[in-house]
Design a protein around this motif. Structure first.
Motif, PDB file in Angstrom:
ATOM      1  N   ASP A 140      -5.518   4.163  -3.102  1.00  0.00           N
ATOM      2  CA  ASP A 140      -5.170   2.751  -3.179  1.00  0.00           C
ATOM      3  C   ASP A 140      -6.138   1.959  -2.333  1.00  0.00           C
ATOM      4  OD1 ASP A 140      -2.374   0.599  -2.346  1.00  0.00           O
ATOM      5  OD2 ASP A 140      -3.940   0.384  -3.829  1.00  0.00           O
ATOM      6  N   THR A 141      -7.410   2.243  -2.500  1.00  0.00           N
ATOM      7  CA  THR A 141      -8.437   1.551  -1.733  1.00  0.00           C
ATOM      8  C   THR A 141      -9.233   0.631  -2.640  1.00  0.00           C
ATOM      9  OG1 THR A 141      -9.936   3.408  -2.028  1.00  0.00           O
ATOM     10  CG2 THR A 141      -8.605   3.381  -0.009  1.00  0.00           C
ATOM     11  N   MET A 142      -8.543   0.097  -3.660  1.00  0.00           N
ATOM     12  CA  MET A 142      -9.145  -0.826  -4.612  1.00  0.00           C
ATOM     13  C   MET A 142     -10.332  -0.187  -5.320  1.00  0.00           C
ATOM     14  SD  MET A 142      -7.219  -3.403  -4.648  1.00  0.00           S
ATOM     15  CE  MET A 142      -8.195  -4.427  -5.683  1.00  0.00           C
ATOM     16  N   GLY A 143     -10.229   1.107  -5.612  1.00  0.00           N
ATOM     17  CA  GLY A 143     -11.258   1.779  -6.385  1.00  0.00           C
ATOM     18  C   GLY A 143     -12.313   2.476  -5.558  1.00  0.00           C
ATOM     19  N   THR A 144     -12.351   2.240  -4.236  1.00  0.00           N
ATOM     20  CA  THR A 144     -13.336   2.891  -3.394  1.00  0.00           C
ATOM     21  C   THR A 144     -12.901   4.326  -3.185  1.00  0.00           C
ATOM     22  OG1 THR A 144     -13.763   0.818  -2.280  1.00  0.00           O
ATOM     23  CG2 THR A 144     -14.508   2.810  -1.164  1.00  0.00           C
ATOM     24  N   LYS A 145     -13.744   5.248  -3.544  1.00  0.00           N
ATOM     25  CA  LYS A 145     -13.404   6.658  -3.426  1.00  0.00           C
ATOM     26  C   LYS A 145     -14.320   7.313  -2.408  1.00  0.00           C
ATOM     27  CE  LYS A 145     -11.831   6.817  -8.151  1.00  0.00           C
ATOM     28  NZ  LYS A 145     -12.000   5.403  -8.363  1.00  0.00           N
ATOM     29  N   VAL A 146     -13.742   8.170  -1.574  1.00  0.00           N
ATOM     30  CA  VAL A 146     -14.513   8.946  -0.621  1.00  0.00           C
ATOM     31  C   VAL A 146     -14.629  10.344  -1.198  1.00  0.00           C
ATOM     32  CG1 VAL A 146     -14.600   9.843   1.718  1.00  0.00           C
ATOM     33  CG2 VAL A 146     -13.618   7.583   1.282  1.00  0.00           C
ATOM     34  N   PRO A 147     -15.860  10.799  -1.492  1.00  0.00           N
ATOM     35  CA  PRO A 147     -16.024  12.136  -2.061  1.00  0.00           C
ATOM     36  C   PRO A 147     -15.470  13.197  -1.110  1.00  0.00           C
ATOM     37  CG  PRO A 147     -18.102  10.916  -2.103  1.00  0.00           C
ATOM     38  CD  PRO A 147     -17.127  10.115  -1.311  1.00  0.00           C
ATOM     39  N   THR A 148     -14.877  14.228  -1.685  1.00  0.00           N
ATOM     40  CA  THR A 148     -14.369  15.316  -0.853  1.00  0.00           C
ATOM     41  C   THR A 148     -15.536  16.053  -0.230  1.00  0.00           C
ATOM     42  OG1 THR A 148     -14.300  16.749  -2.783  1.00  0.00           O
ATOM     43  CG2 THR A 148     -12.255  15.617  -2.190  1.00  0.00           C
ATOM     44  N   GLY A 149     -15.326  16.527   1.002  1.00  0.00           N
ATOM     45  CA  GLY A 149     -16.361  17.277   1.699  1.00  0.00           C
ATOM     46  C   GLY A 149     -17.348  16.402   2.439  1.00  0.00           C
ATOM     47  N   VAL A 150     -17.257  15.096   2.312  1.00  0.00           N
ATOM     48  CA  VAL A 150     -18.174  14.194   3.002  1.00  0.00           C
ATOM     49  C   VAL A 150     -17.489  13.712   4.268  1.00  0.00           C
ATOM     50  CG1 VAL A 150     -19.386  11.981   2.871  1.00  0.00           C
ATOM     51  CG2 VAL A 150     -19.255  13.457   0.864  1.00  0.00           C
TER      52      VAL A 150
ATOM     53  N   SER B 258      -4.102  -5.584  -0.789  1.00  0.00           N
ATOM     54  CA  SER B 258      -4.252  -4.447  -1.671  1.00  0.00           C
ATOM     55  C   SER B 258      -3.595  -4.728  -3.019  1.00  0.00           C
ATOM     56  CB  SER B 258      -3.637  -3.212  -1.035  1.00  0.00           C
ATOM     57  OG  SER B 258      -2.230  -3.259  -1.086  1.00  0.00           O
ATOM     58  N   SER B 259      -3.923  -3.913  -3.967  1.00  0.00           N
ATOM     59  CA  SER B 259      -3.311  -4.068  -5.286  1.00  0.00           C
ATOM     60  C   SER B 259      -1.824  -3.744  -5.237  1.00  0.00           C
ATOM     61  CB  SER B 259      -4.018  -3.172  -6.302  1.00  0.00           C
ATOM     62  OG  SER B 259      -3.947  -1.820  -5.910  1.00  0.00           O
ATOM     63  N   THR B 260      -1.440  -2.809  -4.370  1.00  0.00           N
ATOM     64  CA  THR B 260      -0.031  -2.474  -4.233  1.00  0.00           C
ATOM     65  C   THR B 260       0.739  -3.657  -3.652  1.00  0.00           C
ATOM     66  OG1 THR B 260      -0.625  -0.164  -3.885  1.00  0.00           O
ATOM     67  CG2 THR B 260       1.589  -0.812  -3.220  1.00  0.00           C
ATOM     68  N   GLY B 261       0.148  -4.331  -2.704  1.00  0.00           N
ATOM     69  CA  GLY B 261       0.764  -5.542  -2.149  1.00  0.00           C
ATOM     70  C   GLY B 261       0.938  -6.612  -3.202  1.00  0.00           C
ATOM     71  N   ALA B 262      -0.055  -6.758  -4.065  1.00  0.00           N
ATOM     72  CA  ALA B 262       0.035  -7.744  -5.148  1.00  0.00           C
ATOM     73  C   ALA B 262       1.184  -7.403  -6.092  1.00  0.00           C
ATOM     74  CB  ALA B 262      -1.290  -7.817  -5.912  1.00  0.00           C
ATOM     75  N   VAL B 263       1.364  -6.123  -6.395  1.00  0.00           N
ATOM     76  CA  VAL B 263       2.472  -5.708  -7.265  1.00  0.00           C
ATOM     77  C   VAL B 263       3.799  -6.063  -6.608  1.00  0.00           C
ATOM     78  CG1 VAL B 263       3.675  -3.705  -8.246  1.00  0.00           C
ATOM     79  CG2 VAL B 263       1.197  -3.901  -8.480  1.00  0.00           C
ATOM     80  N   ALA B 264       3.935  -5.785  -5.320  1.00  0.00           N
ATOM     81  CA  ALA B 264       5.180  -6.075  -4.609  1.00  0.00           C
ATOM     82  C   ALA B 264       5.481  -7.575  -4.601  1.00  0.00           C
ATOM     83  CB  ALA B 264       5.114  -5.528  -3.188  1.00  0.00           C
ATOM     84  N   ILE B 265       4.475  -8.373  -4.271  1.00  0.00           N
ATOM     85  CA  ILE B 265       4.681  -9.827  -4.244  1.00  0.00           C
ATOM     86  C   ILE B 265       5.003 -10.342  -5.645  1.00  0.00           C
ATOM     87  CG2 ILE B 265       3.612 -12.076  -3.765  1.00  0.00           C
ATOM     88  CD1 ILE B 265       1.868 -10.571  -1.655  1.00  0.00           C
ATOM     89  N   ALA B 266       4.303  -9.837  -6.652  1.00  0.00           N
ATOM     90  CA  ALA B 266       4.544 -10.273  -8.028  1.00  0.00           C
ATOM     91  C   ALA B 266       5.960  -9.918  -8.473  1.00  0.00           C
ATOM     92  CB  ALA B 266       3.518  -9.655  -8.977  1.00  0.00           C
ATOM     93  N   LEU B 267       6.419  -8.728  -8.139  1.00  0.00           N
ATOM     94  CA  LEU B 267       7.762  -8.315  -8.533  1.00  0.00           C
ATOM     95  C   LEU B 267       8.820  -9.229  -7.917  1.00  0.00           C
ATOM     96  CD1 LEU B 267       9.754  -6.367  -9.874  1.00  0.00           C
ATOM     97  CD2 LEU B 267       9.606  -4.941  -7.814  1.00  0.00           C
ATOM     98  N   ILE B 268       8.688  -9.499  -6.639  1.00  0.00           N
ATOM     99  CA  ILE B 268       9.666 -10.366  -5.972  1.00  0.00           C
ATOM    100  C   ILE B 268       9.590 -11.782  -6.530  1.00  0.00           C
ATOM    101  CG2 ILE B 268      10.379 -11.318  -3.741  1.00  0.00           C
ATOM    102  CD1 ILE B 268       9.233  -8.675  -2.502  1.00  0.00           C
TER     103      ILE B 268
ATOM    104  N   THR C 208      -0.961  -8.063 -15.801  1.00  0.00           N
ATOM    105  CA  THR C 208      -2.337  -7.995 -15.288  1.00  0.00           C
ATOM    106  C   THR C 208      -2.379  -7.422 -13.876  1.00  0.00           C
ATOM    107  OG1 THR C 208      -2.335 -10.299 -14.500  1.00  0.00           O
ATOM    108  CG2 THR C 208      -3.160  -9.892 -16.739  1.00  0.00           C
ATOM    109  N   ILE C 209      -1.373  -7.724 -13.062  1.00  0.00           N
ATOM    110  CA  ILE C 209      -1.361  -7.199 -11.693  1.00  0.00           C
ATOM    111  C   ILE C 209      -1.046  -5.706 -11.687  1.00  0.00           C
ATOM    112  CG2 ILE C 209      -0.133  -7.298  -9.478  1.00  0.00           C
ATOM    113  CD1 ILE C 209      -0.064 -10.370  -9.871  1.00  0.00           C
ATOM    114  N   VAL C 210      -0.121  -5.277 -12.540  1.00  0.00           N
ATOM    115  CA  VAL C 210       0.171  -3.844 -12.641  1.00  0.00           C
ATOM    116  C   VAL C 210      -1.069  -3.102 -13.144  1.00  0.00           C
ATOM    117  CG1 VAL C 210       1.530  -2.108 -13.871  1.00  0.00           C
ATOM    118  CG2 VAL C 210       2.666  -4.088 -12.855  1.00  0.00           C
ATOM    119  N   LEU C 211      -1.763  -3.664 -14.127  1.00  0.00           N
ATOM    120  CA  LEU C 211      -2.996  -3.032 -14.611  1.00  0.00           C
ATOM    121  C   LEU C 211      -4.058  -2.968 -13.514  1.00  0.00           C
ATOM    122  CD1 LEU C 211      -3.282  -4.432 -18.244  1.00  0.00           C
ATOM    123  CD2 LEU C 211      -2.776  -2.079 -17.538  1.00  0.00           C
ATOM    124  N   LEU C 212      -4.180  -4.034 -12.735  1.00  0.00           N
ATOM    125  CA  LEU C 212      -5.116  -4.024 -11.607  1.00  0.00           C
ATOM    126  C   LEU C 212      -4.785  -2.873 -10.665  1.00  0.00           C
ATOM    127  CD1 LEU C 212      -7.222  -5.111  -9.586  1.00  0.00           C
ATOM    128  CD2 LEU C 212      -5.474  -6.736  -8.793  1.00  0.00           C
TER     129      LEU C 212
END
Length: 159
Positions: free
Chosen positions: A136-146, A1-11, A122-126
């Motif tokens: 935090d699903t890499m941009g995949t959105k589930v519409p509400t009500g579906v 995930s992008s959050t994982g990339a941020v964590a690894i990049a920070l460390i 670049t990773i924070v922007l991602l």
């Protein structure tokens, strides 16, 4: 995930700072990508090796992110951000190799710091682009009500 990339990049960045500032750590491991000779042992070597290991882990993680983004058909901005972050990491590894193989000249150390900053940005922007909309699903959105199958929700939560 992008959050994982941020964590690894920070460390990785934190260990890069330690590597640059702990006496003996910059020269502890000569050669690239592996150590052709070990000049200093103990904590300086450990910090140096951990920094390198994290850098390669970040590369592998972003490779997975990039593959996942393409397979899921993410939006253009997410794909672009993933590609730019991946290319920044490749540039950083190339700069690091050049720096180490050139006996750590000051100009290459500065380029390494600057490229590391580029990787971080670049990773924070991602992550920010991927989270747009509050997920935090890499941009995949589930519409509400579906209705969403539990397996789809589990996959989205795992990312």
């Amino acid at each position: 995930s992008s959050t994982g990339a941020v964590a690894i990049a920070l460390i990785t960045v934190l260990f890069g700072g330690l590597t640059a500032n702990i006496a003996g750590a910059p020269v502890a491991c000569r050669g690239f990508p592996g150590c052709s000779s070990i000049e200093v042992t103990g904590l300086p070597l450990i910090v140096h090796i951990v920094h390198r290991g994290l850098a390669f882990l970040l590369f592998l993680h972003l490779t997975g992110v990039l593959v996942g983004v393409r397979r899921r058909g993410e939006s253009g901005p997410v794909r672009t951000a993933a590609i730019v972050a991946f290319l920044a990491v490749i540039a950083q590894i190339a700069v690091a190799g050049t720096m180490v193989m050139s006996a750590l000249p000051p100009e290459w150390r500065s380029i390494h710091q600057a490229t590391g900053t580029l990787v971080w940005v670049t990773i924070v922007l991602l992550a920010l682009i991927a989270r747009r909309g509050g997920d935090d699903t890499m941009g995949t959105k589930v519409p509400t009500g579906v209705p969403v199958k539990p397996s789809q929700r589990a996959m989205a939560d795992a990312r």
